[in-house]
Write an enzyme that holds these catalytic residues in place. Structure first.
Site, PDB file in Angstrom:
ATOM      1  N   ARG A  82     -36.578  -7.712  22.813  1.00  0.00           N
ATOM      2  CA  ARG A  82     -36.427  -8.533  24.026  1.00  0.00           C
ATOM      3  C   ARG A  82     -36.922  -7.776  25.251  1.00  0.00           C
ATOM      4  O   ARG A  82     -37.557  -8.355  26.136  1.00  0.00           O
ATOM      5  CB  ARG A  82     -34.960  -8.938  24.211  1.00  0.00           C
ATOM      6  CG  ARG A  82     -34.546 -10.066  23.291  1.00  0.00           C
ATOM      7  CD  ARG A  82     -33.063 -10.090  23.043  1.00  0.00           C
ATOM      8  NE  ARG A  82     -32.275 -10.484  24.190  1.00  0.00           N
ATOM      9  CZ  ARG A  82     -30.953 -10.297  24.271  1.00  0.00           C
ATOM     10  NH1 ARG A  82     -30.300  -9.714  23.294  1.00  0.00           N
ATOM     11  NH2 ARG A  82     -30.309 -10.706  25.345  1.00  0.00           N
ATOM     12  N   ARG A 100     -23.938 -13.393  19.811  1.00  0.00           N
ATOM     13  CA  ARG A 100     -25.310 -13.910  19.737  1.00  0.00           C
ATOM     14  C   ARG A 100     -26.108 -13.148  18.694  1.00  0.00           C
ATOM     15  O   ARG A 100     -26.014 -11.922  18.603  1.00  0.00           O
ATOM     16  CB  ARG A 100     -25.980 -13.768  21.116  1.00  0.00           C
ATOM     17  CG  ARG A 100     -25.738 -14.951  22.011  1.00  0.00           C
ATOM     18  CD  ARG A 100     -26.241 -14.699  23.402  1.00  0.00           C
ATOM     19  NE  ARG A 100     -27.635 -14.250  23.454  1.00  0.00           N
ATOM     20  CZ  ARG A 100     -28.326 -14.152  24.578  1.00  0.00           C
ATOM     21  NH1 ARG A 100     -27.762 -14.481  25.729  1.00  0.00           N
ATOM     22  NH2 ARG A 100     -29.572 -13.738  24.561  1.00  0.00           N
ATOM     23  N   LYS A 149     -28.238 -12.918  34.781  1.00  0.00           N
ATOM     24  CA  LYS A 149     -28.818 -14.192  35.251  1.00  0.00           C
ATOM     25  C   LYS A 149     -27.880 -15.367  34.966  1.00  0.00           C
ATOM     26  O   LYS A 149     -27.653 -16.209  35.822  1.00  0.00           O
ATOM     27  CB  LYS A 149     -30.167 -14.475  34.570  1.00  0.00           C
ATOM     28  CG  LYS A 149     -31.235 -13.436  34.819  1.00  0.00           C
ATOM     29  CD  LYS A 149     -32.561 -13.833  34.175  1.00  0.00           C
ATOM     30  CE  LYS A 149     -32.533 -13.894  32.665  1.00  0.00           C
ATOM     31  NZ  LYS A 149     -32.390 -12.601  31.971  1.00  0.00           N
ATOM     32  N   ARG A 190     -40.870 -17.394  31.599  1.00  0.00           N
ATOM     33  CA  ARG A 190     -40.851 -16.045  31.044  1.00  0.00           C
ATOM     34  C   ARG A 190     -42.261 -15.525  30.806  1.00  0.00           C
ATOM     35  O   ARG A 190     -42.422 -14.386  30.354  1.00  0.00           O
ATOM     36  CB  ARG A 190     -40.117 -16.063  29.708  1.00  0.00           C
ATOM     37  CG  ARG A 190     -38.706 -15.526  29.751  1.00  0.00           C
ATOM     38  CD  ARG A 190     -38.120 -15.735  28.368  1.00  0.00           C
ATOM     39  NE  ARG A 190     -37.049 -14.849  28.049  1.00  0.00           N
ATOM     40  CZ  ARG A 190     -35.759 -15.137  28.278  1.00  0.00           C
ATOM     41  NH1 ARG A 190     -35.418 -16.237  28.885  1.00  0.00           N
ATOM     42  NH2 ARG A 190     -34.827 -14.282  27.899  1.00  0.00           N
ATOM     43  N   ARG A 232     -21.095  -6.820  26.029  1.00  0.00           N
ATOM     44  CA  ARG A 232     -20.957  -8.270  25.906  1.00  0.00           C
ATOM     45  C   ARG A 232     -20.638  -8.651  24.443  1.00  0.00           C
ATOM     46  O   ARG A 232     -19.773  -9.478  24.191  1.00  0.00           O
ATOM     47  CB  ARG A 232     -22.264  -8.943  26.351  1.00  0.00           C
ATOM     48  CG  ARG A 232     -22.320 -10.431  26.089  1.00  0.00           C
ATOM     49  CD  ARG A 232     -23.373 -11.100  26.951  1.00  0.00           C
ATOM     50  NE  ARG A 232     -24.698 -11.065  26.344  1.00  0.00           N
ATOM     51  CZ  ARG A 232     -25.824 -11.395  26.981  1.00  0.00           C
ATOM     52  NH1 ARG A 232     -25.782 -11.761  28.242  1.00  0.00           N
ATOM     53  NH2 ARG A 232     -26.991 -11.338  26.380  1.00  0.00           N
TER      54      ARG A 232
END
Ligand code: ADP
Length: 197
Positions: free
Chosen positions: A150, A139, A13, A88, A127
């Site tokens: 998540r 992160r 996204k 969300r 990532r």
């Protein structure tokens, strides 16, 4: 134009929103980025959100709705914006409808990035490795435990809003497993229909 990108964590996204933002010259509004900035700056919102985010849970609706309400009132959002990571939950989707109605606007298009769930874990791990290799800070929620939380939050709370936007005739699915440029091309095709209209 008011656009929204929907998809699970790691669907791309952020990457695609940035590309659209550069092309259309409208801002990308990422609640994740805004919350991370608040955590970094140690603001009261950041202090409330820090632990929830690191664990992979969802920050309270009132907080993110407040952040988005303030942000879309800024002048650079007058011509439109791209929502990345908001809404969300169904409560956030309802609040967004109300906010937009009050300013006489509405969502033009919701792009759903469809991905193979089994590949998401690999993408997030990749990532994290790439960020580390580049000397960046990984992160706090890019680890296996937080990712599981998540994904659970995504399927419990966020996935139902896909049906909501489908029912409103706004949903445009895109194959999010294709290379970045191909996904971007699919999105451009969808957007060109709007620009031609
Ligand atoms: P990703 O899509 O990779 O999970 P984001 O950067 O969009 O990452 O979000 C990171 C975290 O920020 C989320 O896991 C959640 O804790 C918080 N967050 C971001 N947007 C929202 C939102 N709209 N509602 C609740 N929490 C949010």
């Amino acid at each position: 134009m008011i656009l929204m990108l929907l998809g699970p964590p790691g669907a791309g996204k952020g990457t695609q929103s940035q590309l659209i933002s550069d092309k259309l010259g409208i801002p990308q509004l990422s609640t994740g980025d805004m919350l991370r900035a608040a955590v970094k700056a140690g603001t009261p919102i950041g202090m409330k959100a820090k632990k929830i985010m690191a664990e992979g849970g969802l920050v309270h609706d009132e907080i993110v709705i407040g952040i988005i309400a303030d942000r879309i009132a800024e002048p650079d959002c007058a011509k439109g914006f791209i929502l990345d990571g908001f809404p969300r939950t169904l409560a956030q989707a309802d609040a967004l409808d109300t906010l937009l109605k009050s300013r006489g606007s509405k969502i033009d298009c919701v792009i759903e990035l469809k991905v193979d769930d089994t590949k998401l874990v690999d993408r997030i791990e990749c990532r994290a490795r790439e960020t580390q290799a580049a000397g960046g800070t990984v992160r706090a929620d890019d680890n296996a435990d937080a990712l599981k939380t998540r994904l659970i939050a995504y399927y419990r709370e966020t996935a139902p809003i896909i049906g909501y936007y489908f029912a409103h005739g706004l949903l445009k699915p895109v194959d999010g497993m294709a290379p970045i440029e191909d996904v971007s091309r699919q999105i451009d095709e969808i957007l060109s229909e709007f620009q031609a209209a």
